[in-house]
Design an enzyme around this catalytic site. Structure first.
Site, PDB file in Angstrom:
ATOM      1  N   GLU A 177       0.678  -1.131  -0.040  1.00 27.56           N
ATOM      2  CA  GLU A 177      -0.086  -0.077   0.054  1.00 27.56           C
ATOM      3  C   GLU A 177       0.874   1.302  -0.137  1.00 27.56           C
ATOM      4  O   GLU A 177       2.024   1.184   0.382  1.00 27.56           O
ATOM      5  CB  GLU A 177      -0.874  -0.005   1.341  1.00 27.56           C
ATOM      6  CG  GLU A 177      -0.270   0.140   2.593  1.00 27.56           C
ATOM      7  CD  GLU A 177       0.363  -1.071   2.925  1.00 27.56           C
ATOM      8  OE1 GLU A 177       1.601  -0.866   3.312  1.00 27.56           O
ATOM      9  OE2 GLU A 177      -0.228  -2.043   2.876  1.00 27.56           O
ATOM     10  N   ASP A 178       0.235   2.327  -0.642  1.00 26.28           N
ATOM     11  CA  ASP A 178       0.918   3.551  -0.418  1.00 26.28           C
ATOM     12  C   ASP A 178       1.236   4.081   0.935  1.00 26.28           C
ATOM     13  O   ASP A 178       0.548   3.723   1.966  1.00 26.28           O
ATOM     14  CB  ASP A 178       0.337   4.670  -1.285  1.00 26.28           C
ATOM     15  CG  ASP A 178       0.401   4.491  -2.847  1.00 26.28           C
ATOM     16  OD1 ASP A 178       1.251   3.530  -3.304  1.00 26.28           O
ATOM     17  OD2 ASP A 178      -0.550   4.798  -3.590  1.00 26.28           O
ATOM     18  N   VAL A 179       2.080   5.173   1.078  1.00 25.46           N
ATOM     19  CA  VAL A 179       2.320   5.456   2.579  1.00 25.46           C
ATOM     20  C   VAL A 179       1.186   6.396   3.268  1.00 25.46           C
ATOM     21  O   VAL A 179       0.962   6.024   4.288  1.00 25.46           O
ATOM     22  CB  VAL A 179       3.444   6.624   2.419  1.00 25.46           C
ATOM     23  CG1 VAL A 179       3.174   7.747   1.526  1.00 25.46           C
ATOM     24  CG2 VAL A 179       4.133   7.241   3.646  1.00 25.46           C
ATOM     25  N   ARG A 281       3.032   8.356 -11.076  1.00 27.58           N
ATOM     26  CA  ARG A 281       4.016   8.586  -9.928  1.00 27.58           C
ATOM     27  C   ARG A 281       4.734   7.371  -9.565  1.00 27.58           C
ATOM     28  O   ARG A 281       5.441   7.362  -8.821  1.00 27.58           O
ATOM     29  CB  ARG A 281       2.803   8.804  -8.747  1.00 27.58           C
ATOM     30  CG  ARG A 281       1.770   7.337  -8.484  1.00 27.58           C
ATOM     31  CD  ARG A 281       0.740   7.764  -7.622  1.00 27.58           C
ATOM     32  NE  ARG A 281      -0.300   6.544  -7.554  1.00 27.58           N
ATOM     33  CZ  ARG A 281      -0.098   5.572  -6.937  1.00 27.58           C
ATOM     34  NH1 ARG A 281       0.772   5.260  -5.882  1.00 27.58           N
ATOM     35  NH2 ARG A 281      -1.029   4.403  -6.944  1.00 27.58           N
TER      36      ARG A 281
END
Length: 363
Positions: A177-179, A281
């Site tokens: 998962e992203d930060v 990104r």
């Protein structure tokens, strides 16, 4: 053997290291008071040097120059595999010109240069929840500079490293998962390889206690189902990864005012196919490609004129943020194009990772 008419097969030749094991195993067993097991995870490596042997092999280098190349962590270029490769290439008559048959007796004894004791790797698996929107899964370091003080990987592994007394570790998981994304529900499956651990025997109660210490150490993560597994079992975490499903909850903003009926139609869309070009990104670390992904179901939850929550069940590997805002048209269709207005994502939570591994424990 040839004179007696008995052919000598390759399997009839005993490798020197095997003969050494036959000699040393009983001696080690007697000295240590434990049985010797060739398949044990505990390994004793002995590095020998014998200058005469290296001199004897030098003529092979002219027969096969490409066979002998310097290798990292090797005392000599004349390794067993390199010598075997060269022997397969040299003609028998050329070999006999340089090497007597039978060989002459060695003049000097070999010398033990190094003795190393290592334990085979131990593997620990479990599932983690991430409750922080400011915590990366792995250390976030850009151009040698650390961006955030910790990570999911470190918060878990520091306790395992201390308890298992390992040299190092390798962390893997079922996706990431992203930060700024939380992982809720039953959590995300993960596995950690502990390299050369000094302690390897842990009971189920020991693992339960270790899990509790990890959970007590931070309010940013929690782990469950912490257990010892085999190397082979870890493969189940990665099997058919793209066929697995994941469930998300997204808080969405729209530039134009919306009413409940404006988003209700999303609930009726099933098996929506997306074409997702690699997001901008992640383009610095992922190859440029167009990936076909599927949104299996959606359920909208109206909040106010500019906000609604969307619950999605998707194919693993779907970029949810890009499905919402479109990534400058790189994901088609997207929520913005479906609603015919600008949409952006404010919050994202992973609600479930549908991988049936590791086995659930009663803890």
């Amino acid at each position: 053997m040839g004179k007696l008419g008995l052919p000598l097969a390759k399997d009839d030749i005993v490798q020197l290291k095997e003969a050494y094991k036959w000699i040393i195993h009983p001696q080690l067993s007697e000295e240590l008071g434990v049985p010797a097991d060739g398949k044990s995870l505990f390994e004793v490596s002995v590095v020998f040097a014998h200058p005469e042997t290296e001199e004897e092999c030098r003529f092979l280098a002219t027969a096969c120059p490409d066979c002998f190349k310097p290798a990292k962590n090797k005392q000599s270029v004349f390794t067993r595999m390199a010598v075997i490769k060269a022997l397969e290439k040299i003609k028998e008559e050329d070999f006999l010109k340089h090497f007597p048959s039978p060989p002459s007796s060695p003049k000097n004894l070999c010398v033990a240069l190094e003795i190393q004791c290592n334990n085979g790797a131990v593997f620990v698996a479990g599932r983690y929840n991430k409750y922080s929107r400011n915590l990366p899964q792995t250390p976030w370091i850009i151009d040698g500079e650390r961006k955030l003080e910790s990570s999911v990987e470190e918060l878990i592994s520091e306790h395992l490293m201390a308890e298992f007394k390992a040299d190092s570790f390798n962390f893997s998981s079922s996706g990431r998962e992203d930060v700024d994304v939380r992982t809720l529900g039953n959590g995300r499956p993960f596995a950690i390889e502990l390299v050369n651990p000094r302690r390897i025997h842990f009971t189920a109660e020991d693992m339960k206690g270790l899990q509790q210490r990890i959970n007590n150490s931070s309010d940013k993560i929690q782990v469950r189902d912490l257990q010892l597994v085999t190397r082979e079992a870890i493969g189940r975490m990665k099997e058919g990864e793209e066929e697995k499903t994941k469930t998300y909850s997204a808080l969405i903003w729209t530039d134009k005012a919306i009413q409940k009926e404006d988003v209700a139609f999303l609930d009726d869309i099933k098996e929506l196919k997306l074409d997702q070009k690699t997001p901008l990104r992640v383009l610095h670390r992922r190859p440029l490609a167009v990936r076909c992904r599927i949104i299996h179901t959606m359920r909208s939850e109206y909040i106010d004129e500019h906000h609604f929550r969307l619950h999605l069940k998707t194919q693993a590997g779907t970029y949810i943020k890009e499905f919402v805002h479109g990534d400058f048209g790189r994901t088609k269709p997207n929520i913005g194009s479906l609603l015919n207005r600008t949409a952006d994502i404010l919050e994202l939570d992973v609600e479930s990772v549908d991988v049936d591994w590791p086995p659930a424990l009663d803890n």
